[in-house]
Write a protein that holds these residues in place. Structure first.
Motif, PDB file in Angstrom:
ATOM      1  N   GLU A  59       0.831  -1.212   0.000  1.00 36.67           N
ATOM      2  CA  GLU A  59       0.000   0.000   0.000  1.00 36.67           C
ATOM      3  C   GLU A  59       0.859   1.253   0.000  1.00 36.67           C
ATOM      4  N   LEU A  60       1.931   1.247   0.789  1.00 37.92           N
ATOM      5  CA  LEU A  60       2.807   2.410   0.871  1.00 37.92           C
ATOM      6  C   LEU A  60       3.515   2.658  -0.460  1.00 37.92           C
ATOM      7  N   THR A  61       3.913   1.596  -1.136  1.00 36.08           N
ATOM      8  CA  THR A  61       4.609   1.721  -2.416  1.00 36.08           C
ATOM      9  C   THR A  61       3.664   2.195  -3.516  1.00 36.08           C
ATOM     10  N   LEU A  62       2.447   1.646  -3.531  1.00 36.55           N
ATOM     11  CA  LEU A  62       1.496   1.972  -4.598  1.00 36.55           C
ATOM     12  C   LEU A  62       0.791   3.304  -4.365  1.00 36.55           C
ATOM     13  N   HIS A  63       0.617   3.668  -3.101  1.00 31.19           N
ATOM     14  CA  HIS A  63      -0.152   4.885  -2.783  1.00 31.19           C
ATOM     15  C   HIS A  63       0.578   5.737  -1.749  1.00 31.19           C
ATOM     16  N   PRO A  64       1.762   6.257  -2.087  1.00 33.79           N
ATOM     17  CA  PRO A  64       2.451   7.159  -1.164  1.00 33.79           C
ATOM     18  C   PRO A  64       1.773   8.527  -1.167  1.00 33.79           C
ATOM     19  N   PRO A  65       2.161   9.436  -0.285  1.00 30.11           N
ATOM     20  CA  PRO A  65       1.634  10.800  -0.351  1.00 30.11           C
ATOM     21  C   PRO A  65       1.854  11.386  -1.744  1.00 30.11           C
ATOM     22  N   ARG A  66       0.945  12.247  -2.182  1.00 26.93           N
ATOM     23  CA  ARG A  66       0.953  12.682  -3.583  1.00 26.93           C
ATOM     24  C   ARG A  66       2.194  13.474  -3.967  1.00 26.93           C
ATOM     25  N   GLN A  67       2.866  14.110  -3.004  1.00 19.46           N
ATOM     26  CA  GLN A  67       4.068  14.872  -3.342  1.00 19.46           C
ATOM     27  C   GLN A  67       5.351  14.093  -3.050  1.00 19.46           C
ATOM     28  N   ALA A  68       5.221  12.865  -2.560  1.00 19.92           N
ATOM     29  CA  ALA A  68       6.408  12.071  -2.248  1.00 19.92           C
ATOM     30  C   ALA A  68       6.998  11.449  -3.509  1.00 19.92           C
ATOM     31  N   GLN A  69       8.298  11.217  -3.483  1.00 22.66           N
ATOM     32  CA  GLN A  69       8.998  10.501  -4.551  1.00 22.66           C
ATOM     33  C   GLN A  69       9.925   9.495  -3.887  1.00 22.66           C
ATOM     34  N   ILE A  70       9.516   8.229  -3.908  1.00 27.82           N
ATOM     35  CA  ILE A  70      10.307   7.175  -3.275  1.00 27.82           C
ATOM     36  C   ILE A  70      11.413   6.740  -4.227  1.00 27.82           C
ATOM     37  N   ALA A  71      12.674   6.915  -3.800  1.00 30.09           N
ATOM     38  CA  ALA A  71      13.809   6.484  -4.620  1.00 30.09           C
ATOM     39  C   ALA A  71      14.184   5.041  -4.334  1.00 30.09           C
ATOM     40  N   ASP A  72      14.012   4.613  -3.082  1.00 31.38           N
ATOM     41  CA  ASP A  72      14.404   3.244  -2.720  1.00 31.38           C
ATOM     42  C   ASP A  72      13.792   2.887  -1.369  1.00 31.38           C
ATOM     43  N   ILE A  73      13.502   1.596  -1.190  1.00 32.37           N
ATOM     44  CA  ILE A  73      13.057   1.073   0.094  1.00 32.37           C
ATOM     45  C   ILE A  73      13.987  -0.073   0.462  1.00 32.37           C
ATOM     46  N   LYS A  74      14.728   0.090   1.553  1.00 32.32           N
ATOM     47  CA  LYS A  74      15.643  -0.944   2.018  1.00 32.32           C
ATOM     48  C   LYS A  74      15.040  -1.593   3.258  1.00 32.32           C
TER      49      LYS A  74
END
Length: 465
Positions: A59-74
């Motif tokens: 859910e976090l990966t598919l629907h992050p906050p609208r202004q967020a930009q996820i570069a990586d999840i470790k």
């Protein structure tokens, strides 16, 4: 089967409502653990049924906050800790900073409704914001991005704002610039050589503009010079005072409908105009536009943009459009501090509408053009800076100092290139000082120091490292 996962989220994940989103997803799914900001990004630990934990990260990966930009999840699997509930905990600064500094964001629709809602406690309040909008880069003094490390540290929240700030279900949860008329920044209107007016300063500024005056307006990254966009005489006066004989002026329109009366707008251009960055977009002038022709005397285009702060929305209530050009003497940096107003007071501006929140980093408006449906930057600034561009992994720490004219610099660190805001022409000494100061600040904020300097021949001896 129970599991506990520690995760570090890298990218643009601070100042965009990331922790409240994590909290909401975790509590809705019945997971335990914590989330916090640190100088690497966002740290999360979640504990619960393995399938539910997987659902959380999906859910976090598919629907992050609208202004967020996820570069990586470790992620890392850890032994169970027996957490009781889910918490948002205090940030932990470290010497190594790998997070993305958030850019300034345009006022969101929810906050705009509050500014316009007569029964709301923020009715007509010029510094309304939430986790989805408001100042970011221009108020940052240090990382991680917390209120104590911004110029909002100068304002102590009232109990109502404090409650919003600490309530994870509120959209103002840890919104660092959170404020209201009781506890936040205030506007002042001052005429050249006169005293400051704090009673209805926006309305007083509107009256001056209606009488043909030029008013300096403090925004997110500096001052604009505002004047009537329909009077060729007033625009000519601004050109004469600013010593800018031919270069186009930008025009801020009350809303998109008004903008479309004067400009031809494609679907791609409309998307840029309405984006959270709210850039100036170079558009084709409509044949029936009544804007003063000398706004852009040598072209059939208009640099058009929409209001992006409450001050702009309030000011534009009385006008369909205003010229809004950077407040500076030709070739000098944009004015951002009240101590600098003497450079434009009297000689250029007849009055100034300003506030008592410090602008830490000057940042001009971004200017773009849409070519073949793609965004092309003419000037990269507010709304985009200091967003990073991913380049080769393992690249060395680099400082690229840019050209002498229309200078920007770039800091490279850990496979990320950080282009600066527009600096200006370095032949001006004040611009050179600004250039050197911002390079020092970016190295401090990013916790880096270059081992390679890229420069043109004219920059020998100027690189400030």
């Amino acid at each position: 089967m129970k599991t506990r996962i520690a995760a570090r989220i890298l990218g643009r994940v601070q100042g965009v409502g990331f922790r409240p989103t994590v909290y909401r997803y975790a509590t809705e799914l019945g997971l335990a653990g914590f989330v916090r900001n640190d100088s690497q990004g966002v740290a999360i630990e979640v504990e619960g049924d393995e399938e539910v934990v997987g659902q959380f990260f999906s859910e976090l990966t598919l629907h992050p906050p609208r202004q967020a930009q996820i570069a990586d999840i470790k992620t890392q699997v850890l032994p169970a800790a027996g957490y009781n509930g889910f918490q948002v905990v205090e940030s932990q600064p470290t010497e190594s900073a790998q997070l993305a500094i958030p850019p300034d964001l345009a006022l969101c629709d929810d906050c705009l409704r509050e500014v316009r809602g007569s029964g709301d406690r923020r009715f007509r309040y010029a510094f309304t914001n939430c986790t989805n909008c408001g100042p970011r880069f221009t108020i940052i003094r240090d990382l991680p991005y917390d209120r104590a490390r911004t110029s909002m540290a100068d304002f102590t929240m009232c109990p109502a704002c404090e409650h919003e700030y600490h309530e994870p279900r509120n959209r103002r949860f840890e919104a660092q610039p959170n404020a209201c008329p009781v506890c936040g920044p205030n506007l002042v209107l001052q005429t050249a050589g006169g005293t400051g007016l704090t009673e209805k300063p926006v309305e007083a500024a509107q009256r001056l503009l209606q009488r043909g005056r030029i008013v300096a307006v403090k925004g997110l990254g500096g001052y604009h010079l505002a004047c009537d966009a329909f009077s060729a005489e007033i625009v000519a006066r601004l050109r004469s005072r600013k010593n800018r004989p031919g270069k186009p002026f930008a025009v801020m329109f009350r809303d998109l409908a008004e903008l479309k009366r004067h400009c031809v707008v494609s679907e791609a251009e409309e998307a840029e105009l309405l984006s959270a960055a709210r850039p100036i977009v170079v558009l084709r002038r409509a044949a029936n536009s009544m804007l003063a022709r000398n706004i852009s005397p040598d072209t059939d285009t208009i640099g058009a943009f929409l209001p992006y702060t409450p001050v702009h929305h309030l000011l534009l209530e009385a006008f369909p459009a205003l010229v809004m050009t950077s407040a500076n003497v030709t070739d000098e940096p944009i004015v951002s501090k009240e101590a600098e107003l003497d450079r434009i007071f009297g000689g250029i501006a007849d009055a100034a509408l300003f506030h008592d929140r410090e602008i830490v980093h000057k940042c001009d408006d971004s200017v773009i053009r849409v070519v073949n449906g793609q965004r092309q930057f003419l000037r990269r600034g507010r709304g985009y800076v200091p967003g990073a561009l991913r380049i080769a992994e393992g690249s060395p720490a680099v400082l690229a100092v840019g050209g002498e004219l229309k200078n920007t610099f770039c800091v490279v660190r850990d496979g990320q290139a950080y282009p600066s805001q527009h600096i200006g022409d370095l032949k001006d000494f004040q611009t050179l000082e600004y250039f050197q100061g911002e390079i020092d600040e970016w190295h401090r904020l990013l916790r880096t120091r270059p081992v390679v300097i890229a420069h043109d021949l004219h920059q020998i001896g100027r690189a400030h490292v």
